[in-house]
Scaffold this motif. Structure first.
Motif, PDB file in Angstrom:
ATOM      1  N   CYS A   1      33.453  44.872  44.613  1.00  0.00           N
ATOM      2  CA  CYS A   1      33.372  45.862  43.540  1.00  0.00           C
ATOM      3  C   CYS A   1      31.964  46.478  43.539  1.00  0.00           C
TER       4      CYS A   1
ATOM      5  N   ASN B   1      41.035  39.118  32.758  1.00  0.00           N
ATOM      6  CA  ASN B   1      41.900  40.277  32.512  1.00  0.00           C
ATOM      7  C   ASN B   1      43.350  40.061  32.926  1.00  0.00           C
ATOM      8  N   ASN B   2      43.615  38.997  33.696  1.00  0.00           N
ATOM      9  CA  ASN B   2      44.983  38.799  34.219  1.00  0.00           C
ATOM     10  C   ASN B   2      45.498  37.383  33.993  1.00  0.00           C
TER      11      ASN B   2
ATOM     12  N   SER C   1      37.937  45.211  44.792  1.00  0.00           N
ATOM     13  CA  SER C   1      37.732  45.570  43.389  1.00  0.00           C
ATOM     14  C   SER C   1      38.743  44.803  42.536  1.00  0.00           C
TER      15      SER C   1
ATOM     16  N   ASN D   1      40.760  45.757  40.168  1.00  0.00           N
ATOM     17  CA  ASN D   1      42.042  46.439  40.019  1.00  0.00           C
ATOM     18  C   ASN D   1      42.887  46.357  41.276  1.00  0.00           C
TER      19      ASN D   1
ATOM     20  N   SER E   1      46.417  44.367  41.373  1.00  0.00           N
ATOM     21  CA  SER E   1      47.639  45.118  41.698  1.00  0.00           C
ATOM     22  C   SER E   1      48.400  44.463  42.843  1.00  0.00           C
TER      23      SER E   1
END
Length: 331
Positions: A12, A76-77, A141, A143, A147
């Motif tokens: 990132c 976040n996940n 990163s 995201n 994903s």
């Protein structure tokens, strides 16, 4: 478990710029840190969630950015998959994980995701099933990794494609309460996969595609997605409880918690299934090799081919013992 010599493509950029000179460390409240091989293997075979593992070196220049990246992914996940790290500099027995060995340290960091098996026990061997390994090789990163990881998430939900399937699903009373998702998506949604991981062996899950019209009509479902809980009563019938709020993971978790068992059900270990045995072929005896008498008349017949010919010259009536032994070897 083996990892190949391949580096994570990129980190990132923001984290790399901001945290290169900042003392960042792994947040062990959301990230599991494996410190030895025994701890690693104890988790390896007991997964309900997809588990991400970052192998890295805390002495490397990019360690702070990587630790920030892992913390971001985990926080976040956390409802979808879990995160862990192996610091090869601090791992007690690095020789037991090849990526931490001296030969592979130059390939760090590496990222591996473990997908829990659909069945805990192999029906043929009666032994625990092993997780599937997925190696991430894309952009570094949060995201991009999240994903990709969600696509590897397991689903512990039964696909209902007929009324017969539904009847069979309801007849299994090992776990009383059932959860059914009626959906217009052919792939099981990530949120529902996460729910099946969280309440695995505490609720029984199924999903029904809108095209299975007889089952959809039987439950009077006219919008998708629809989440239904069937609460088993003492008389063996089911009471319907439809979820009426937003399809948000936190709300769904709270809704299902009231119907879930407090402890996991231990499923009975099935007897190993015997694979059909192939019929045994009868062994055909090879014809015995009989020596021919070499004469003037048989000479051309015996030597008129490219096969090896063993000639035994003797003057007594009995063959030499070595000749007999040689014949036995070519039977």
């Amino acid at each position: 478990m083996k990892l190949h010599n391949s580096k994570l493509t990129a980190f990132c950029l923001f984290a790399l710029l901001v945290f290169t000179t900042v003392n960042c460390s792994i947040d062990e409240s959301v990230v599991l840190k494996f410190k030895n091989h025994e701890q690693f293997m104890a988790n390896y075979g007991t997964l309900d969630y997809l588990l991400g593992i970052f192998f890295y070196s805390s002495s490397a220049d990019n360690a702070a950015s990587l630790e920030y990246l892992v913390n971001e992914l985990a926080s976040n996940n956390k409802q979808f998959f879990k995160m862990s790290v192996v610091d090869c500099d601090d791992f007690e027995d690095p020789e037991k994980i090849n990526v931490c060995s001296d030969d592979y340290k130059g390939s760090l960091p590496q990222v591996l995701f473990l997908e829990p098996p659909a069945q805990a026990i192999n029906p043929y061997t009666g032994k625990p099933m092993q997780p599937s390994e997925h190696r991430y090789q894309g952009e570094g990163s949060p995201n991009a990794i999240a994903s990709w990881a969600k696509k590897q998430m397991p689903s512990f939900s039964k696909k209902i494609v007929s009324q017969e399937d539904m009847d069979k699903f309801l007849s299994d009373t090992l776990i009383a309460n059932k959860v059914i998702l009626f959906t217009n998506k052919k792939e099981t949604p990530y949120i529902y996969r996460a729910l099946t991981s969280e309440y695995r062996d505490r609720l029984e899950f199924a999903d029904v595609y809108e095209g299975v019209e007889d089952v959809v009509k039987a439950y009077n479902v006219d919008k998708f997605p629809t989440l239904l809980v069937l609460v088993r009563k003492e008389d063996g019938t089911y009471e319907k409880e439809f979820y009426e709020s937003d399809m948000k993971i936190e709300k769904l978790m709270r809704f299902l918690k009231r119907y879930a068992l407090k402890e996991k059900v231990t499923r009975p270990v099935p007897e190993p299934e015997k694979k059909p045995e192939k019929p045994k072929e009868e062994k055909k005896e090879k014809p015995a090799i009989r020596p021919s008498n070499l004469t003037h008349d048989t000479f051309d017949k015996i030597f008129n081919h490219e096969r090896l010919v063993l000639v035994h010259l003797f003057k007594d009536e009995d063959f030499h013992p070595l000749f007999n032994e040689t014949l036995k070897k070519f039977q």
